[in-house]
Design an enzyme around this catalytic site. Structure first.
Site, PDB file in Angstrom:
ATOM      1  N   ASP A  33       0.857  -1.186   0.000  1.00 48.29           N
ATOM      2  CA  ASP A  33       0.000   0.000   0.000  1.00 48.29           C
ATOM      3  C   ASP A  33       0.895   1.238   0.000  1.00 48.29           C
ATOM      4  OD1 ASP A  33      -1.702   2.234   1.192  1.00 48.29           O
ATOM      5  OD2 ASP A  33      -3.180   0.619   1.126  1.00 48.29           O
ATOM      6  N   ILE A  34       0.524   2.263  -0.765  1.00 48.52           N
ATOM      7  CA  ILE A  34       1.371   3.464  -0.843  1.00 48.52           C
ATOM      8  C   ILE A  34       1.278   4.320   0.425  1.00 48.52           C
ATOM      9  CG2 ILE A  34       1.432   3.579  -3.359  1.00 48.52           C
ATOM     10  CD1 ILE A  34      -0.670   5.829  -3.195  1.00 48.52           C
ATOM     11  N   HIS A 102     -10.196  -4.573  -3.643  1.00 46.71           N
ATOM     12  CA  HIS A 102      -8.864  -4.767  -3.075  1.00 46.71           C
ATOM     13  C   HIS A 102      -8.976  -5.055  -1.582  1.00 46.71           C
ATOM     14  CE1 HIS A 102      -9.671  -0.422  -2.865  1.00 46.71           C
ATOM     15  NE2 HIS A 102      -8.853  -0.359  -1.831  1.00 46.71           N
ATOM     16  N   LEU A 103      -8.278  -6.105  -1.173  1.00 50.82           N
ATOM     17  CA  LEU A 103      -8.245  -6.528   0.218  1.00 50.82           C
ATOM     18  C   LEU A 103      -7.039  -5.911   0.898  1.00 50.82           C
ATOM     19  CD1 LEU A 103      -9.366  -8.530   2.449  1.00 50.82           C
ATOM     20  CD2 LEU A 103      -7.604 -10.112   1.633  1.00 50.82           C
ATOM     21  N   HIS A 104      -7.283  -5.192   2.000  1.00 47.53           N
ATOM     22  CA  HIS A 104      -6.190  -4.660   2.809  1.00 47.53           C
ATOM     23  C   HIS A 104      -5.703  -5.767   3.734  1.00 47.53           C
ATOM     24  CE1 HIS A 104      -6.467  -0.308   1.931  1.00 47.53           C
ATOM     25  NE2 HIS A 104      -7.715  -0.628   1.625  1.00 47.53           N
TER      26      HIS A 104
END
Length: 129
Positions: A33-34, A102-104
């Protein structure tokens, strides 16, 4: 494929600034993740464009399970082994910034900072596990 979707472009390796992590599922990609909310913060994304988590149906359960397995595998490959201290989930619309599923994957969950504990709060109005 949606050429305007940054996650579609990342999945097709069209975004040179985003390194893909090794993933053993050809239908999924994983990358950092950015704006990490924890020391390990990855996103697991289907290669095929899918809408946000509100578009999920019963037939998508195997996909979500595979996304979780990829998340666990990436954590383990990055020397994180305490899978009891992991938080995984989706931001509920309108709180997701990118309209591609999208899965964190965040770990260790015990080290989430103050704002991350709010932003990734379990089964809140904006984040579902």
């Amino acid at each position: 494929y949606d050429g305007k979707c940054v996650f579609c472009r990342i999945a097709r390796r069209e975004e040179p600034g985003t390194a893909l992590l090794p993933c053993e599922d050809e239908d999924l990609v994983c990358f950092r993740d950015i704006k990490p909310g924890a020391p390990h913060h990855y996103l697991v994304v289907p290669v095929k464009h899918m809408g946000n988590c509100k578009t999920l149906k019963t037939e998508h359960i195997p996909l979500v399970k595979r996304m979780m397995e990829v998340g666990k595998a990436v954590l383990q490959k990055n020397s994180f082994t305490d899978l009891s201290d992991v938080r995984m989930g989706f931001h509920w619309p309108p709180f997701c910034s990118i309209a591609h599923l999208h899965l964190h994957v965040l770990a260790p969950a015990s080290q989430l900072g103050f704002f991350s504990r709010i932003y990734y709060r379990i089964n809140s109005y904006w984040f579902i596990t």
